[in-house]
Write an enzyme that holds these catalytic residues in place. Structure first.
Site, PDB file in Angstrom:
ATOM      1  CB  CYS A  26      -0.883  -0.024   1.242  1.00 53.22           C
ATOM      2  SG  CYS A  26      -1.901   1.448   1.407  1.00 53.22           S
ATOM      3  CB  CYS A  52      -8.498  -3.876 -18.051  1.00 55.13           C
ATOM      4  SG  CYS A  52      -7.572  -4.179 -16.535  1.00 55.13           S
ATOM      5  CB  CYS A 108      -5.402  -0.469   2.222  1.00 57.87           C
ATOM      6  SG  CYS A 108      -4.203  -0.911   3.508  1.00 57.87           S
ATOM      7  CB  CYS A 168      -4.345   3.054   5.760  1.00 60.25           C
ATOM      8  SG  CYS A 168      -4.134   2.954   3.978  1.00 60.25           S
ATOM      9  CG  HIS A 221     -10.381   3.755  -4.212  1.00 71.00           C
ATOM     10  ND1 HIS A 221     -11.503   2.953  -4.317  1.00 71.00           N
ATOM     11  CD2 HIS A 221      -9.959   3.976  -5.483  1.00 71.00           C
ATOM     12  CE1 HIS A 221     -11.738   2.711  -5.599  1.00 71.00           C
ATOM     13  NE2 HIS A 221     -10.817   3.315  -6.332  1.00 71.00           N
ATOM     14  CG  HIS A 274     -13.920  -0.899  -8.462  1.00 70.23           C
ATOM     15  ND1 HIS A 274     -13.313   0.276  -8.871  1.00 70.23           N
ATOM     16  CD2 HIS A 274     -14.998  -0.524  -7.726  1.00 70.23           C
ATOM     17  CE1 HIS A 274     -14.017   1.303  -8.391  1.00 70.23           C
ATOM     18  NE2 HIS A 274     -15.041   0.852  -7.696  1.00 70.23           N
ATOM     19  CG  ASP A 323     -13.930  -9.602 -15.570  1.00 69.31           C
ATOM     20  OD1 ASP A 323     -13.103  -9.494 -14.636  1.00 69.31           O
ATOM     21  OD2 ASP A 323     -14.236  -8.652 -16.305  1.00 69.31           O
ATOM     22  NE  ARG A 345     -11.097  -7.657 -14.964  1.00 71.54           N
ATOM     23  CZ  ARG A 345     -11.520  -6.401 -15.147  1.00 71.54           C
ATOM     24  NH1 ARG A 345     -10.688  -5.385 -15.083  1.00 71.54           N
ATOM     25  NH2 ARG A 345     -12.807  -6.167 -15.397  1.00 71.54           N
ATOM     26  CB  CYS A 371      -9.400  -3.963 -11.829  1.00 71.66           C
ATOM     27  SG  CYS A 371      -9.039  -2.736 -13.059  1.00 71.66           S
TER      28      CYS A 371
HETATM   29 ZN   LIG Z   1      -2.886   1.019   3.432  1.00 70.72          ZN
END
Ligand SMILES: [Zn+2]
Length: 133
Positions: free
Chosen positions: A48, A66, A97, A100, A103, A106, A110, A119, A121
Protein backbone atom coordinates in the site's frame (compact mmCIF):
# COMPACT_ATOMS: atom_id res chain seq x y z
CA UNK A 1 -7.02 -7.65 13.44
CA UNK A 2 -4.47 -4.88 13.40
CA UNK A 3 -5.55 -1.41 14.43
CA UNK A 4 -6.56 0.88 11.60
CA UNK A 5 -4.25 3.70 10.63
CA UNK A 6 -6.11 6.99 10.69
CA UNK A 7 -4.62 10.24 9.48
CA UNK A 8 -6.13 13.61 8.69
CA UNK A 9 -6.52 14.81 5.11
CA UNK A 10 -3.67 17.25 5.68
CA UNK A 11 -1.37 14.44 6.82
CA UNK A 12 -2.23 12.30 3.78
CA UNK A 13 -1.73 15.28 1.47
CA UNK A 14 1.69 15.92 2.96
CA UNK A 15 2.73 12.28 2.57
CA UNK A 16 1.35 11.49 -0.90
CA UNK A 17 1.78 12.91 -4.38
CA UNK A 18 -1.35 14.67 -5.72
CA UNK A 19 -2.17 11.66 -7.92
CA UNK A 20 -1.67 9.17 -5.08
CA UNK A 21 -3.87 11.33 -2.85
CA UNK A 22 -6.60 11.60 -5.49
CA UNK A 23 -6.76 7.84 -6.13
CA UNK A 24 -6.37 6.51 -2.58
CA UNK A 25 -8.17 9.14 -0.49
CA UNK A 26 -10.70 10.51 -3.03
CA UNK A 27 -11.44 7.18 -4.80
CA UNK A 28 -10.01 8.35 -8.10
CA UNK A 29 -8.95 6.24 -11.06
CA UNK A 30 -5.69 6.58 -12.95
CA UNK A 31 -5.79 6.58 -16.74
CA UNK A 32 -5.60 3.03 -18.18
CA UNK A 33 -2.19 1.99 -19.53
CA UNK A 34 -0.58 4.88 -17.61
CA UNK A 35 0.88 2.74 -14.83
CA UNK A 36 2.62 -0.51 -14.00
CA UNK A 37 0.15 -2.88 -15.67
CA UNK A 38 2.69 -5.12 -17.44
CA UNK A 39 3.28 -8.63 -16.20
CA UNK A 40 6.85 -9.64 -15.29
CA UNK A 41 8.24 -12.81 -13.75
CA UNK A 42 10.07 -10.90 -11.03
CA UNK A 43 9.45 -12.02 -7.45
CA UNK A 44 8.08 -9.32 -5.24
CA UNK A 45 5.21 -7.89 -3.27
CA UNK A 46 3.09 -4.82 -3.89
CA UNK A 47 2.58 -2.67 -0.79
CA UNK A 48 0.00 0.00 0.00
CA UNK A 49 1.41 3.39 -1.00
CA UNK A 50 -0.25 4.97 2.05
CA UNK A 51 0.63 2.63 4.94
CA UNK A 52 3.09 0.11 3.42
CA UNK A 53 0.89 -2.91 4.19
CA UNK A 54 1.74 -5.86 1.86
CA UNK A 55 -1.28 -6.37 -0.42
CA UNK A 56 -0.56 -8.30 -3.63
CA UNK A 57 2.07 -10.69 -4.94
CA UNK A 58 3.62 -10.31 -8.38
CA UNK A 59 3.03 -14.02 -9.10
CA UNK A 60 -0.73 -13.39 -8.85
CA UNK A 61 -0.61 -10.59 -11.41
CA UNK A 62 -2.00 -11.33 -14.86
CA UNK A 63 -2.53 -9.49 -18.10
CA UNK A 64 -6.22 -8.63 -18.25
CA UNK A 65 -5.74 -6.25 -21.17
CA UNK A 66 -7.63 -3.55 -19.27
CA UNK A 67 -4.66 -1.25 -18.71
CA UNK A 68 -4.52 -1.55 -14.92
CA UNK A 69 -2.51 -3.99 -12.82
CA UNK A 70 -4.72 -7.04 -12.29
CA UNK A 71 -4.37 -9.77 -9.69
CA UNK A 72 -6.42 -12.92 -9.19
CA UNK A 73 -6.24 -12.69 -5.38
CA UNK A 74 -4.94 -10.55 -2.53
CA UNK A 75 -1.70 -11.57 -0.79
CA UNK A 76 -3.58 -12.98 2.21
CA UNK A 77 -7.26 -13.01 3.00
CA UNK A 78 -8.16 -9.96 5.06
CA UNK A 79 -5.39 -7.66 3.83
CA UNK A 80 -7.95 -5.91 1.63
CA UNK A 81 -11.61 -5.13 2.31
CA UNK A 82 -14.43 -5.19 -0.22
CA UNK A 83 -17.42 -2.83 -0.29
CA UNK A 84 -20.44 -2.58 -2.62
CA UNK A 85 -20.06 0.48 -4.87
CA UNK A 86 -22.99 1.78 -6.91
CA UNK A 87 -21.44 5.08 -7.99
CA UNK A 88 -21.28 6.04 -11.69
CA UNK A 89 -24.41 3.98 -12.38
CA UNK A 90 -22.55 0.68 -12.02
CA UNK A 91 -22.75 -2.24 -9.62
CA UNK A 92 -19.14 -2.76 -8.61
CA UNK A 93 -17.17 -3.96 -5.61
CA UNK A 94 -14.64 -1.50 -4.29
CA UNK A 95 -11.34 -2.80 -2.87
CA UNK A 96 -9.65 -0.90 -0.03
CA UNK A 97 -6.57 -1.44 2.13
CA UNK A 98 -7.70 -3.12 5.36
CA UNK A 99 -5.15 -1.19 7.39
CA UNK A 100 -5.64 2.42 6.24
CA UNK A 101 -8.84 2.39 4.07
CA UNK A 102 -6.95 3.53 0.98
CA UNK A 103 -9.04 3.11 -2.17
CA UNK A 104 -7.14 0.62 -4.34
CA UNK A 105 -9.53 -0.26 -7.18
CA UNK A 106 -12.33 -2.75 -7.80
CA UNK A 107 -12.74 -6.53 -7.96
CA UNK A 108 -14.67 -8.09 -10.86
CA UNK A 109 -15.88 -11.68 -11.37
CA UNK A 110 -14.19 -12.01 -14.77
CA UNK A 111 -10.73 -13.16 -13.73
CA UNK A 112 -8.93 -16.31 -14.90
CA UNK A 113 -11.32 -19.26 -14.61
CA UNK A 114 -8.44 -21.70 -14.02
CA UNK A 115 -7.57 -20.00 -10.71
CA UNK A 116 -9.97 -17.83 -8.69
CA UNK A 117 -12.18 -16.34 -11.40
CA UNK A 118 -11.56 -12.92 -9.85
CA UNK A 119 -9.88 -9.82 -11.23
CA UNK A 120 -8.60 -7.34 -8.68
CA UNK A 121 -8.23 -4.29 -10.91
CA UNK A 122 -5.91 -2.00 -9.01
CA UNK A 123 -4.57 1.51 -9.63
CA UNK A 124 -0.80 1.28 -9.87
CA UNK A 125 -0.34 4.63 -8.08
CA UNK A 126 -2.00 3.03 -5.02
CA UNK A 127 0.61 0.27 -4.74
CA UNK A 128 4.40 0.16 -4.63
CA UNK A 129 6.47 -2.80 -5.82
CA UNK A 130 9.11 -4.21 -3.48
CA UNK A 131 11.29 -6.51 -5.58
CA UNK A 132 12.65 -9.73 -4.10
CA UNK A 133 10.18 -10.10 -1.23
ZN1 LIG B 1 -2.89 1.02 3.43
Amino acid sequence: MRRKIEKSDAEWRAQLTPEQYHVTREKGTERPFSGDHRVTDEHGIYHCVCCNAPLFENEHKFDAGCGWPSFDRPLVSGCVEEHPDTTQGMQRTEVTCARCNAHLGHVFPDGPAETTGLRYCINSVAIQFHAGE
